[in-house]
Design a protein around this motif. Structure first.
Motif, PDB file in Angstrom:
ATOM      1  N   GLY A 107      44.961  44.055  52.541  1.00  0.00           N
ATOM      2  CA  GLY A 107      45.131  43.047  51.490  1.00  0.00           C
ATOM      3  C   GLY A 107      45.258  43.662  50.107  1.00  0.00           C
ATOM      4  O   GLY A 107      45.310  42.940  49.102  1.00  0.00           O
ATOM      5  N   LEU A 108      45.333  44.981  50.057  1.00  0.00           N
ATOM      6  CA  LEU A 108      45.474  45.681  48.765  1.00  0.00           C
ATOM      7  C   LEU A 108      46.576  45.027  47.922  1.00  0.00           C
ATOM      8  O   LEU A 108      47.660  44.724  48.416  1.00  0.00           O
ATOM      9  N   GLY A 109      46.291  44.835  46.640  1.00  0.00           N
ATOM     10  CA  GLY A 109      47.297  44.333  45.694  1.00  0.00           C
ATOM     11  C   GLY A 109      47.716  42.901  45.959  1.00  0.00           C
ATOM     12  O   GLY A 109      46.874  42.088  46.298  1.00  0.00           O
ATOM     13  N   PRO A 110      48.999  42.563  45.872  1.00  0.00           N
ATOM     14  CA  PRO A 110      50.176  43.430  45.677  1.00  0.00           C
ATOM     15  C   PRO A 110      50.173  44.279  44.399  1.00  0.00           C
ATOM     16  O   PRO A 110      50.792  45.327  44.387  1.00  0.00           O
ATOM     17  N   GLY A 300      42.980  43.718  43.951  1.00  0.00           N
ATOM     18  CA  GLY A 300      43.853  42.701  44.546  1.00  0.00           C
ATOM     19  C   GLY A 300      43.294  42.138  45.835  1.00  0.00           C
ATOM     20  O   GLY A 300      44.049  41.725  46.719  1.00  0.00           O
ATOM     21  N   ILE A 301      41.963  42.098  45.951  1.00  0.00           N
ATOM     22  CA  ILE A 301      41.310  41.581  47.150  1.00  0.00           C
ATOM     23  C   ILE A 301      40.671  40.233  46.803  1.00  0.00           C
ATOM     24  O   ILE A 301      39.739  40.160  45.993  1.00  0.00           O
ATOM     25  N   GLN A 309      45.613  35.728  44.282  1.00  0.00           N
ATOM     26  CA  GLN A 309      46.156  37.083  44.260  1.00  0.00           C
ATOM     27  C   GLN A 309      46.480  37.451  42.807  1.00  0.00           C
ATOM     28  O   GLN A 309      46.712  36.559  41.986  1.00  0.00           O
ATOM     29  N   GLU A 328      40.467  37.645  51.552  1.00  0.00           N
ATOM     30  CA  GLU A 328      40.665  39.012  52.040  1.00  0.00           C
ATOM     31  C   GLU A 328      39.342  39.761  52.236  1.00  0.00           C
ATOM     32  O   GLU A 328      39.255  40.675  53.034  1.00  0.00           O
TER      33      GLU A 328
HETATM   34 CA    CA Z   1      45.605  40.989  48.079  1.00  0.00          CA
END
Ligand code: CA
Ligand code: HEC
Ligand code: HEC
Ligand code: CA
Length: 487
Positions: A107-110, A300-301, A309, A328
């Protein structure tokens, strides 16, 4: 004698439009005479019971080196061990792009600033700003806004870049990319202590280069921040609200030139205003909310507390990218990371009874540092964790907002805090910053190289204390700095 000196200085306190150049303030000769008398008697402060254990019974007395910030509270209960150690691993682990086979950590980022908490709070310590050109700094970020809501004071996010500049974007999806890079240039300005000893300070100018999502709004406000060390936070959270409110003096009723205002911020869980304590403008009310905000904004979590997000409507590819679940990070994992940060212990002091340190301690309260860097508090009896309850602690902060003058201002209001106000940072553990993180950068944007420069940047309500520091002789300046570096 010294008492008279202090009262006089305080009466001279007032709005100080210092500007980027350091105006030498005219000094009245009587002050110098009185100060000489102060220096001559070389008074020292007494050792106080418990001050060598700044975190009370939680204090780390075992590992006082590079791991000084990474120990659990010494009195941690058996049933918090598991939360502490699994929180630790989630604090350190790197998040990956979704979808991925490692579902618990995708779930990093975007868009993001870093892949893990510890990338910024390296060894649970402190970040630093970029030094020059290609250097990105470490544990450093820019908060963004275009003004503040006139009613709530909440910063209004930039419609394109949001409330934070994320320099990185996940790979593999067209149209997503970091929002831009931060560069800094430093200008040296010269000044001198009253005894003629020269000093030099560096004035930072931050810039966003290569903005990827179009030109920056001319009204964009930026606030550069370095990551603070994350020790003793559960104890700061357990300082009773009544204590913080009692220290506040918003209209300077006692006439000492120092006011101090309580930060009040919304708590999304209860929809009401609560006291803010964490972050450089005290904009987060609890360790849990700070951790959740960091997961959402920095990595970004998403969580149930911050389900969005880190994408604005103008960032379409970002908004449409696959997520790592809803949310996330599960609540129970978030709680563990917060428990980890709450239970990280403050390291013990060693040079607390040394004559020079005790001279510095005396000066610290005599010239007015302790008016904001309030040495000691007792934590609440009903603290959320029993380890943290009823402790006499020595953080050297009042957790209040103070006007620090034009030179430190970011001109970016946040809830109750004006563009000139900052929360008094705790000074406990300061002697380990260099040991743990290998640098001595201080203040919200890391512009100061060491304690003396940090003091010389103080203005506004702290102008009299700063001037008193400038008028000390060499021995006393060293004693004061040595004391702060013994914390
Ligand atoms: Ca994310
Ligand atoms: C990009 C760097 C960065 C990352 C990644 C990061 N932080 Fe931070 N952290 C900061 C900065 C900068 C501040 C100061 C924030 C402010 O002033 O608003 C901060 C403040 C904090 C504070 C408050 C400390 C205090 O004394 O007020 C806590 C707690 C914290 N972070 C926990 C975390 C956790 C948990 C994570 C991982 C989810 C994390 N941080 C990830 C940079 C970072
Ligand atoms: C009016 C309140 C006030 C007074 C008086 C004051 N300070 Fe501060 N101090 C602050 C605030 C607020 C900051 C954070 C400013 C910033 O980061 O821009 C700070 C920052 C610092 C820092 C850097 C801490 C860090 O984590 O980066 C040090 C060191 C420090 N003060 C020491 C002192 C000493 C020594 C004195 C007395 C000469 C003093 N202060 C007087 C409010 C005060
Ligand atoms: Ca952004």
């Amino acid at each position: 004698m010294c008492w008279i000196f202090r009262r006089r200085l305080q009466h001279r306190a007032g709005p100080v439009g210092a500007g980027p150049s350091f105006r030498r303030v005219l000094r009245i000769s009587i002050l110098a005479i009185q100060l000489a008398a102060c220096s001559d008697d070389r008074a020292t402060a007494p050792v106080e019971p418990g001050e060598h254990l700044p975190g009370g019974e939680t204090t780390n007395t075992l590992l006082l080196g590079r791991q000084a910030f990474s120990m659990p509270a010494a009195n941690i209960t058996e049933n918090h061990m598991e939360a502490f150690f699994s929180g630790n691993s989630f604090f350190n682990q790197a998040w990956v792009t979704a979808p991925s086979s490692t579902e618990a950590r995708d779930g990093l980022g975007p868009l993001f600033n870093a892949r893990s908490c510890s990338a910024c709070h390296l060894k649970d310590g402190r970040g630093r700003p970029p030094e020059s050109g290609a250097d990105e700094g470490q544990g450093f970020l820019l908060r963004l806004s275009i003004g503040a809501d006139p009613e709530t004071g909440a910063p209004v996010p930039d419609p394109v870049y949001g409330d934070q500049l994320q320099p990185f974007g996940i790979e593999g999806i067209e149209g997503i990319g970091g929002e831009g890079r931060v560069t800094v240039t430093y200008d040296e300005v010269r000044g001198a202590f009253q005894d003629g000893t020269p000093y030099s300070l560096r004035v930072p100018t931050f810039a966003i280069v290569d903005p990827r999502y179009g030109p920056l709004d001319p009204d964009l406000r930026v606030s550069p921040r370095v990551a603070p060390a994350v020790v003793g936070l559960g104890l700061l959270e357990a300082i009773p609200i009544e204590r913080i409110e009692a220290l506040a003096d918003p209209d300077d009723a006692d006439g000492d030139g120092v006011s101090g205002r309580v930060q009040r911020v919304p708590d999304p869980r209860i929809g009401a205003e609560v006291v803010g304590r964490f972050g450089w403008k005290a904009e987060r009310p609890s360790v849990l909310l700070q951790a959740a905000a960091a997961f959402a904004g920095d990595i970004g979590i998403t969580s149930t507390l911050f389900p969005q997000q880190p994408c604005t409507d103008a960032q379409e590819a970002c908004s449409n990218a696959p997520d790592g679940g809803t949310p996330e990070i599960e609540d129970n994992l978030l709680e563990r990371v917060a428990a980890y940060n709450r239970l990280l212990a403050v390291p013990a002091r060693e040079r607390y009874d040394d004559a020079e340190v005790l001279r510095g301690k005396w000066l610290f309260s005599e010239i007015g540092c302790a008016a904001c860097h309030v040495p000691s508090h007792v934590t609440a009896h009903d603290a959320p964790f029993p380890e943290l309850a009823d402790q006499r602690i020595w953080p050297y902060t009042d957790l209040l907002l103070h006007d620090m003058g034009e030179d430190l201002a970011d001109d970016r209001p946040v809830f109750a805090a004006t563009g000139r106000e900052w929360r008094t940072p705790p000074l406990w553990g300061l002697r380990f910053y260099r040991v743990v993180n290998g640098h001595d950068r201080l203040l919200h944007d890391g512009r100061a190289r060491g304690v003396a420069e940090a003091i010389l940047w103080h203005g506004g309500e702290a102008q009299p204390a700063k001037e008193a520091f400038e008028s000390l002789d060499d021995m006393d300046r060293t004693a004061l700095v040595t004391f702060v570096e013994s914390l």
